[in-house]
Design a protein around this motif. Structure first.
Motif, PDB file in Angstrom:
ATOM      1  N   SER A   1      74.034  39.377 -19.265  1.00 44.01           N
ATOM      2  CA  SER A   1      72.574  39.545 -19.385  1.00 44.01           C
ATOM      3  C   SER A   1      72.156  40.797 -18.632  1.00 44.01           C
ATOM      4  O   SER A   1      72.925  41.325 -17.804  1.00 44.01           O
ATOM      5  CB  SER A   1      71.839  38.329 -18.799  1.00 44.01           C
ATOM      6  OG  SER A   1      72.060  38.256 -17.409  1.00 44.01           O
ATOM      7  N   GLY A   2      70.917  41.213 -18.877  1.00 39.79           N
ATOM      8  CA  GLY A   2      70.374  42.332 -18.108  1.00 39.79           C
ATOM      9  C   GLY A   2      70.318  41.965 -16.628  1.00 39.79           C
ATOM     10  O   GLY A   2      70.618  42.784 -15.759  1.00 39.79           O
ATOM     11  N   MET A   3      69.947  40.713 -16.332  1.00 36.87           N
ATOM     12  CA  MET A   3      69.847  40.301 -14.927  1.00 36.87           C
ATOM     13  C   MET A   3      71.213  40.341 -14.242  1.00 36.87           C
ATOM     14  O   MET A   3      71.319  40.699 -13.065  1.00 36.87           O
ATOM     15  CB  MET A   3      69.242  38.892 -14.812  1.00 36.87           C
ATOM     16  CG  MET A   3      67.749  38.814 -15.088  1.00 36.87           C
ATOM     17  SD  MET A   3      66.735  40.094 -14.302  1.00 36.87           S
ATOM     18  CE  MET A   3      67.117  39.866 -12.584  1.00 36.87           C
TER      19      MET A   3
ATOM     20  N   ILE B   1      71.879  43.911 -13.397  1.00 32.73           N
ATOM     21  CA  ILE B   1      71.117  44.378 -12.230  1.00 32.73           C
ATOM     22  C   ILE B   1      71.751  43.832 -10.947  1.00 32.73           C
ATOM     23  O   ILE B   1      71.993  44.563  -9.979  1.00 32.73           O
ATOM     24  CB  ILE B   1      69.635  43.954 -12.357  1.00 32.73           C
ATOM     25  CG1 ILE B   1      69.001  44.667 -13.556  1.00 32.73           C
ATOM     26  CG2 ILE B   1      68.867  44.262 -11.073  1.00 32.73           C
ATOM     27  CD1 ILE B   1      67.698  44.067 -14.025  1.00 32.73           C
TER      28      ILE B   1
ATOM     29  N   THR C   1      63.543  40.926 -12.168  1.00 37.39           N
ATOM     30  CA  THR C   1      64.137  41.841 -11.189  1.00 37.39           C
ATOM     31  C   THR C   1      63.381  41.738  -9.873  1.00 37.39           C
ATOM     32  O   THR C   1      63.979  41.699  -8.789  1.00 37.39           O
ATOM     33  CB  THR C   1      64.074  43.300 -11.708  1.00 37.39           C
ATOM     34  OG1 THR C   1      64.518  43.317 -13.053  1.00 37.39           O
ATOM     35  CG2 THR C   1      64.927  44.213 -10.865  1.00 37.39           C
TER      36      THR C   1
ATOM     37  N   GLU D   1      62.564  51.617 -12.752  1.00 37.80           N
ATOM     38  CA  GLU D   1      62.637  51.527 -14.221  1.00 37.80           C
ATOM     39  C   GLU D   1      62.091  52.821 -14.827  1.00 37.80           C
ATOM     40  O   GLU D   1      61.046  53.314 -14.384  1.00 37.80           O
ATOM     41  CB  GLU D   1      61.804  50.331 -14.721  1.00 37.80           C
ATOM     42  CG  GLU D   1      62.413  48.991 -14.313  1.00 37.80           C
ATOM     43  CD  GLU D   1      61.509  47.789 -14.576  1.00 37.80           C
ATOM     44  OE1 GLU D   1      60.326  47.981 -14.938  1.00 37.80           O
ATOM     45  OE2 GLU D   1      61.990  46.658 -14.401  1.00 37.80           O
TER      46      GLU D   1
ATOM     47  N   ASN E   1      58.224  47.587 -17.129  1.00 39.36           N
ATOM     48  CA  ASN E   1      57.765  46.401 -17.857  1.00 39.36           C
ATOM     49  C   ASN E   1      57.304  45.375 -16.827  1.00 39.36           C
ATOM     50  O   ASN E   1      58.101  45.009 -15.970  1.00 39.36           O
ATOM     51  CB  ASN E   1      58.919  45.823 -18.692  1.00 39.36           C
ATOM     52  CG  ASN E   1      58.567  44.496 -19.327  1.00 39.36           C
ATOM     53  OD1 ASN E   1      57.410  44.220 -19.570  1.00 39.36           O
ATOM     54  ND2 ASN E   1      59.567  43.670 -19.588  1.00 39.36           N
TER      55      ASN E   1
ATOM     56  N   ASP F   1      66.835  51.452 -14.450  1.00 39.99           N
ATOM     57  CA  ASP F   1      66.819  50.487 -15.551  1.00 39.99           C
ATOM     58  C   ASP F   1      66.162  51.189 -16.733  1.00 39.99           C
ATOM     59  O   ASP F   1      64.962  51.491 -16.704  1.00 39.99           O
ATOM     60  CB  ASP F   1      66.037  49.235 -15.114  1.00 39.99           C
ATOM     61  CG  ASP F   1      65.935  48.193 -16.226  1.00 39.99           C
ATOM     62  OD1 ASP F   1      66.026  48.567 -17.409  1.00 39.99           O
ATOM     63  OD2 ASP F   1      65.734  47.006 -15.901  1.00 39.99           O
TER      64      ASP F   1
ATOM     65  N   THR G   1      65.928  50.075 -19.889  1.00 37.25           N
ATOM     66  CA  THR G   1      65.791  49.104 -20.981  1.00 37.25           C
ATOM     67  C   THR G   1      64.675  49.456 -21.965  1.00 37.25           C
ATOM     68  O   THR G   1      64.864  49.372 -23.179  1.00 37.25           O
ATOM     69  CB  THR G   1      65.515  47.703 -20.384  1.00 37.25           C
ATOM     70  OG1 THR G   1      66.621  47.361 -19.547  1.00 37.25           O
ATOM     71  CG2 THR G   1      65.335  46.653 -21.451  1.00 37.25           C
TER      72      THR G   1
ATOM     73  N   SER H   1      69.198  46.214 -20.223  1.00 34.42           N
ATOM     74  CA  SER H   1      69.245  44.878 -20.818  1.00 34.42           C
ATOM     75  C   SER H   1      69.498  45.121 -22.297  1.00 34.42           C
ATOM     76  O   SER H   1      68.683  45.750 -22.973  1.00 34.42           O
ATOM     77  CB  SER H   1      67.933  44.125 -20.615  1.00 34.42           C
ATOM     78  OG  SER H   1      67.921  43.006 -21.500  1.00 34.42           O
TER      79      SER H   1
ATOM     80  N   LYS I   1      67.127  43.626 -25.416  1.00 33.07           N
ATOM     81  CA  LYS I   1      65.872  44.209 -25.915  1.00 33.07           C
ATOM     82  C   LYS I   1      66.151  45.181 -27.062  1.00 33.07           C
ATOM     83  O   LYS I   1      66.702  44.787 -28.054  1.00 33.07           O
ATOM     84  CB  LYS I   1      65.126  44.870 -24.755  1.00 33.07           C
ATOM     85  CG  LYS I   1      65.121  44.047 -23.460  1.00 33.07           C
ATOM     86  CD  LYS I   1      64.403  42.724 -23.624  1.00 33.07           C
ATOM     87  CE  LYS I   1      64.528  41.906 -22.342  1.00 33.07           C
ATOM     88  NZ  LYS I   1      64.014  40.554 -22.476  1.00 33.07           N
TER      89      LYS I   1
ATOM     90  N   ILE J   1      71.554  37.644 -25.739  1.00 36.82           N
ATOM     91  CA  ILE J   1      71.287  38.150 -24.391  1.00 36.82           C
ATOM     92  C   ILE J   1      72.506  38.956 -23.944  1.00 36.82           C
ATOM     93  O   ILE J   1      73.649  38.529 -24.157  1.00 36.82           O
ATOM     94  CB  ILE J   1      71.080  36.968 -23.410  1.00 36.82           C
ATOM     95  CG1 ILE J   1      69.966  36.026 -23.895  1.00 36.82           C
ATOM     96  CG2 ILE J   1      70.845  37.441 -21.989  1.00 36.82           C
ATOM     97  CD1 ILE J   1      68.560  36.418 -23.581  1.00 36.82           C
TER      98      ILE J   1
HETATM   99  C1  PLP Z   1      63.048  46.140 -17.972  1.00 39.77           C
HETATM  100  C2  PLP Z   1      63.903  44.907 -17.991  1.00 39.77           C
HETATM  101  N1  PLP Z   1      65.059  44.894 -17.317  1.00 39.77           N
HETATM  102  C3  PLP Z   1      65.856  43.812 -17.294  1.00 39.77           C
HETATM  103  C4  PLP Z   1      65.521  42.660 -17.965  1.00 39.77           C
HETATM  104  C5  PLP Z   1      66.418  41.459 -17.885  1.00 39.77           C
HETATM  105  O1  PLP Z   1      67.205  41.376 -19.033  1.00 39.77           O
HETATM  106  P1  PLP Z   1      67.837  40.005 -19.589  1.00 39.77           P
HETATM  107  O2  PLP Z   1      66.715  39.174 -20.093  1.00 39.77           O
HETATM  108  O3  PLP Z   1      68.789  40.492 -20.624  1.00 39.77           O
HETATM  109  O4  PLP Z   1      68.539  39.341 -18.436  1.00 39.77           O
HETATM  110  C6  PLP Z   1      64.336  42.621 -18.704  1.00 39.77           C
HETATM  111  C7  PLP Z   1      63.937  41.399 -19.433  1.00 39.77           C
HETATM  112  O5  PLP Z   1      62.840  41.294 -19.953  1.00 39.77           O
HETATM  113  C8  PLP Z   1      63.508  43.785 -18.712  1.00 39.77           C
HETATM  114  O6  PLP Z   1      62.344  43.809 -19.400  1.00 39.77           O
END
Ligand code: PLP
Length: 423
Positions: free
Chosen positions: A81-83, A86, A110, A150, A154, A179, A181, A201, A204, A213
């Motif tokens: 996942s994006g999380m 990170i 985040t 970022e 977001n 980031d 994304t 991430s 998205k 994801i």
């Molecule tokens: C800018 C940004 N970074 C990271 C994430 C986290 O990504 P993920 O939902 O794939 O864990 C998001 C999720 O909305 C995001 O908007």
């Protein structure tokens, strides 16, 4: 190759056994060793090859190579996942007693990780205003491991002056993590602008179809981790967690991404399923086309809203009225992606009515889908925040966030028109 070609071809050509044209899903946990010596060599990282799908998988390798080249890095690590991306990006070089500096308008997940989870594990996060990179100077000390921000935020939809951030971070010998994304590597290449590590991430815009994801870390290979071996001791001293390896010696310029794979990923296991990777690779093939359409549609929606009597304000960095427009023109090829927010007259109540009246926009909390999406952060993603925290996060009660998809613009405007009337 240009991005449009990389996104479709890089990292894979029909494999010799089956001649499969689509990237195969290597749905396997493990890989056979030729003999015991081969197994030992693989574990010692003395020979390249696959061992176990928690830490590497050939389907994921294609995605990693494609993303690394698209972002202008030397290597990437795909994650669940994006999380996860990170979290691992920080844990690769920071530990209890260290601190990092981050902008305060981060994606909510985040922010939670930085404001709550990391501090409870001994990593302090020092927050700054994203428009004030000079604040880094007041907060940096000998235990600061990185600066994190970022490229397009977001949900605040602020735009970062990446070169200004990179300049200040580098003056102190600290890497800049971005980031990317919301912009994706099609609109901005943070590495070319001075960043050292990029996080995406994949859930998205890169995946783009709201079905999987995923996340990734991309290493520019440019940061000199050896220059301050005390600050970056994790990369410069023998690591008992992995055969006492010294990453800067073994992986040289890929020291950082090497450790990300063999320590955080290896030891805590947020690996990306190759099935998800396959879907993300399908999405990636059309990313350049979609980013153009997302940006074009979002600009038209923003201009429509800006001229609507029921709209208080519109925040879209592609609008000439935005304070970020010059950064979008300078660093993002004039395209500001698909995210915008606006304040509806009548506050939270009108906002809820508007959201409920939408037909073409789906009500949910995601961004970057081919489908248009709408969300009211104050009652969903940010509902736990008090007024002060909402303000600090750049989220007001009347704020509505749209992730503008790639449908026909006429249908989107028609839907917004009737929903605004009902509100
Ligand atoms: C800018 C940004 N970074 C990271 C994430 C986290 O990504 P993920 O939902 O794939 O864990 C998001 C999720 O909305 C995001 O908007």
């Amino acid at each position: 190759m240009k991005a449009e070609t990389i996104a479709i071809h890089h990292g894979y050509s029909p494999e010799p056994t089956t001649k499969a044209v689509a990237v195969p899903i290597y749905q396997t946990t493990s890989y056979a060793f030729d003999n015991t010596q081969h197994g030992a060599d693989l574990f010692n990282l003395a020979t390249p090859g696959n061992i176990y799908s928690r830490i590497m998988n050939p389907t994921n390798t294609v995605l990693e190579e494609r993303l690394a080249l698209l972002e202008g890095g030397i290597a990437a690590l795909a994650l669940a996942s994006g999380m996860a991306a990170i979290t691992y990006s920080i844990q690769t070089i920071a530990q209890a007693g260290d601190n990092i500096i981050a902008t305060k308008t981060l994606y909510r997940g985040t922010y939670n990780l930085f404001a709550h989870t990391f501090p409870s594990q001994g990593i302090e996060v020092r927050f700054i205003d994203p428009d004030e990179p000079e604040q880094i100077r007041d907060l940096v000390d000998e235990n600061t491991k990185l600066v994190y921000a970022e490229s397009i935020g977001n949900p605040a939809i602020n735009v970062l002056d990446i070169p200004a951030y990179a300049k200040i971070a580098h003056e102190y010998g600290i890497p800049l993590f971005i980031d990317n994304t919301v912009a994706s590597p099609i609109l901005a290449k943070p590495i070319e602008l001075g960043a050292d590590i990029v996080i995406e991430s994949l859930t998205k815009y890169i995946g783009g179809h709201g079905n999987s994801i995923g996340g990734a870390i991309i290493d520019s290979g440019k940061f000199d981790w050896k220059a301050n071996s005390k600050r970056f001791q994790k990369l410069n001293e023998p690591d008992p967690s992995y055969h006492n390896i010294i990453y800067t010696e073994h992986f040289e310029e890929a020291a950082y991404i090497g450790r990300a794979r063999v320590v955080p990923l290896h030891n805590t296991g947020a690996s990306l399923s190759p099935f998800n990777t396959f879907l993300i690779l399908q999405g990636l093939e059309t990313l350049p086309l979609r980013m153009d359409r997302h940006s074009e549609n979002a600009l038209k929606v923003a201009q429509f809203l800006e001229n609507h009597e029921k709209v208080e304000w519109v925040n879209y960095p592609g609008l000439s009225s935005s304070k970020y427009k010059s950064l979008i023109d300078r660093d993002f090829q004039g395209k500001a992606s698909g995210l915008l927010s606006f304040g509806i007259k009548g506050g939270a109540e009108a906002g809820a009515k508007f959201i409920d009246a939408l037909n073409s926009f789906t009500r949910l909390v995601n961004i970057g889908d081919a489908k248009s999406l709408a969300c009211h952060p104050a009652t969903t993603t940010h509902r736990q925040l008090n007024d002060e925290e909402l303000k600090a996060a750049g989220v007001s009660k009347e704020l509505i966030r749209l992730s503008v998809g790639i449908e026909h613009i006429d249908d989107l405007i028609e839907d917004l028109t009737q929903a605004l009337e009902k509100a």
